[in-house]
Scaffold this motif. Structure first.
Motif, mmCIF file in Angstrom:
data_model
loop_
_atom_site.group_PDB
_atom_site.id
_atom_site.type_symbol
_atom_site.label_atom_id
_atom_site.label_comp_id
_atom_site.label_asym_id
_atom_site.label_seq_id
_atom_site.Cartn_x
_atom_site.Cartn_y
_atom_site.Cartn_z
ATOM 1 N N VAL A 166 13.417 4.471 6.440
ATOM 2 C CA VAL A 166 12.336 3.962 7.279
ATOM 3 C C VAL A 166 11.029 4.576 6.791
ATOM 4 C CG1 VAL A 166 12.611 5.778 9.006
ATOM 5 C CG2 VAL A 166 11.546 3.624 9.661
ATOM 6 N N CYS A 167 9.944 3.793 6.848
ATOM 7 C CA CYS A 167 8.631 4.265 6.402
ATOM 8 C C CYS A 167 7.810 4.707 7.610
ATOM 9 C CB CYS A 167 7.897 3.161 5.639
ATOM 10 S SG CYS A 167 6.305 3.693 4.967
ATOM 11 N N VAL A 168 7.324 5.950 7.569
ATOM 12 C CA VAL A 168 6.481 6.502 8.630
ATOM 13 C C VAL A 168 5.268 7.165 7.989
ATOM 14 C CG1 VAL A 168 6.339 8.106 10.561
ATOM 15 C CG2 VAL A 168 8.491 6.945 10.085
ATOM 16 N N SER A 169 4.072 6.704 8.360
ATOM 17 C CA SER A 169 2.823 7.324 7.895
ATOM 18 C C SER A 169 2.762 7.459 6.381
ATOM 19 C CB SER A 169 2.638 8.699 8.547
ATOM 20 O OG SER A 169 2.601 8.593 9.949
ATOM 21 N N GLY A 170 3.186 6.412 5.678
ATOM 22 C CA GLY A 170 3.109 6.433 4.225
ATOM 23 C C GLY A 170 4.186 7.244 3.550
ATOM 24 N N ASP A 182 16.397 -0.921 -1.067
ATOM 25 C CA ASP A 182 14.981 -1.181 -1.350
ATOM 26 C C ASP A 182 14.241 -1.024 -0.029
ATOM 27 O OD1 ASP A 182 15.085 -1.847 -4.114
ATOM 28 O OD2 ASP A 182 15.904 -3.814 -3.605
ATOM 29 N N GLN A 183 13.084 -0.368 -0.060
ATOM 30 C CA GLN A 183 12.328 -0.144 1.163
ATOM 31 C C GLN A 183 10.850 -0.388 0.906
ATOM 32 O OE1 GLN A 183 13.509 0.562 4.239
ATOM 33 N NE2 GLN A 183 11.424 0.439 5.042
ATOM 34 N N VAL A 184 10.218 -1.182 1.799
ATOM 35 C CA VAL A 184 8.792 -1.480 1.707
ATOM 36 C C VAL A 184 7.995 -0.396 2.424
ATOM 37 C CG1 VAL A 184 6.975 -3.105 2.412
ATOM 38 C CG2 VAL A 184 9.148 -3.963 1.547
ATOM 39 N N GLY A 185 6.868 -0.009 1.845
ATOM 40 C CA GLY A 185 5.989 0.968 2.477
ATOM 41 C C GLY A 185 4.544 0.724 2.100
ATOM 42 N N TYR A 198 0.514 -1.578 -1.350
ATOM 43 C CA TYR A 198 1.850 -1.860 -0.827
ATOM 44 C C TYR A 198 2.868 -1.589 -1.925
ATOM 45 C CZ TYR A 198 -0.440 -4.036 3.152
ATOM 46 O OH TYR A 198 -1.209 -4.264 4.265
ATOM 47 N N LYS A 199 3.952 -0.897 -1.544
ATOM 48 C CA LYS A 199 4.922 -0.478 -2.544
ATOM 49 C C LYS A 199 6.348 -0.784 -2.091
ATOM 50 C CE LYS A 199 1.996 3.210 -4.423
ATOM 51 N NZ LYS A 199 1.847 4.666 -4.699
ATOM 52 N N CYS A 249 5.065 -3.982 6.684
ATOM 53 C CA CYS A 249 3.895 -3.121 6.872
ATOM 54 C C CYS A 249 2.683 -4.000 7.121
ATOM 55 C CB CYS A 249 3.643 -2.254 5.644
ATOM 56 S SG CYS A 249 4.901 -1.037 5.298
ATOM 57 N N ASN A 250 1.958 -3.719 8.194
ATOM 58 C CA ASN A 250 0.712 -4.426 8.482
ATOM 59 C C ASN A 250 0.882 -5.950 8.441
ATOM 60 O OD1 ASN A 250 -0.341 -1.858 8.531
ATOM 61 N ND2 ASN A 250 -1.250 -1.993 6.508
#
Length: 287
Positions: free
Chosen positions: A204-208, A139-142, A150-151, A99-100
């Motif tokens: 998958v992470c989309v828009s938080g 485990d997934q980063v978002g 960041y989580k 992310c970012n």
């Protein structure tokens, strides 16, 4: 020539267009430059500016101790660069999301360790992980844009007394994990542990929002739905898939152009690609 001073917002805007290598050098110019460049506001500003102009894909090459990570830049001309890490990349052989510009790595083992790395600033941060959790599914980063946090969301399976999900969330701001309660049906099974071998890593992470592709029964056929976890509200909801989803031999969730994407395998030599143009709106799925 007289000295010229710029208003802080003008200076921030100018610096935000510079590459990270230059910014690291400019941190040594003065205390005021360092304060600007190290501020959370400027870091977010520079990240947003970089996402407009710099598109790169990080991936692994090699096996075991010879493993290294590369950055594939697509614009303007494709180029591949080996990235030097301040840690042993072979100890963290799995990317669990980004992310970012912040990349999450894990050991991929039971009670796996997690590490965040920012290739731009060359800083890394080991994450304290909960112990005694042998049934980790993913485990997934978002990025929680509401709380600027960041989580990592850890999904585990609990088999006693009945099979159930367990969600544990790590917050970088709090530097702590907490279990999140849910009322999801027990019959939902993440595809990566439902017997569909080519469906691993279905998050998958989309828009938080972290999206998990799950099967609604344990039969060999697909009967899929997306379980979505909102990082800000810590709440769950279901996201509808295209009507024809269950006719595919295998399905994968991906991110394409900032939108939720579904890749359906229609045979040995073909796939369908679906994009959800407006997140959460079933009618916005387009093939």
């Amino acid at each position: 020539m007289s000295n010229v001073s710029f208003p802080p917002e003008v200076l921030e805007n100018i610096l935000s267009h510079l590459p990270v290598k230059s910014l690291l050098q400019f941190r040594s110019v003065s205390k005021s430059f360092r304060a600007i460049i190290d501020s959370p506001y400027f870091i977010n500003l520079h990240s947003k500016q970089s996402m407009k102009t710099d598109k790169a894909l990080a991936y692994f090459r090699g096996v075991g101790s010879s493993t290294f990570i590369c950055s594939l830049h697509m614009d303007p001309d494709p180029s591949c660069v080996k990235m030097e890490t301040p840690f042993n990349i072979a100890d963290f052989p799995q990317i669990i999301g980004s992310c970012n510009g912040l990349i999450g790595f894990s050991t991929g083992r039971v009670n796996r360790e997690i590490l965040f790395w920012n290739p731009s600033t060359r800083k890394h941060k080991p994450i304290p992980t909960p112990k005694h959790d042998p049934h980790i599914v993913s485990d997934q980063v978002g990025y929680d844009h509401v709380n600027d946090d960041y989580k990592v969301v850890r999904l585990s399976m609990v088999s006693v007394p009945v099979r159930d999900f367990k969600f544990t969330v790590y917050s970088m701001r709090l530097n702590a994990w907490r279990v999140v309660e849910h009322d999801l049906p027990n019959n939902l099974i993440p595809l990566c542990c439902s017997g569909h071998g080519c469906c691993s890593g279905q998050a998958v992470c989309v828009s938080g929002v972290i999206n998990y592709l799950v099967n609604q029964h344990s039969d060999p056929g697909l009967d899929c739905v997306i379980v979505a976890f909102d990082l800000a509200s810590q709440s769950f909801h279901l996201v509808s898939l295209p009507e024809c989803c269950n006719s595919y031999k295998a399905v994968h969730l991906r991110l394409l152009g900032g939108c939720l994407c579904l890749v359906g395998n229609i045979g040995m030599f073909g796939v369908d690609v679906w994009v959800m143009a407006e997140y959460g709106v079933k009618e916005s799925w387009k093939k």
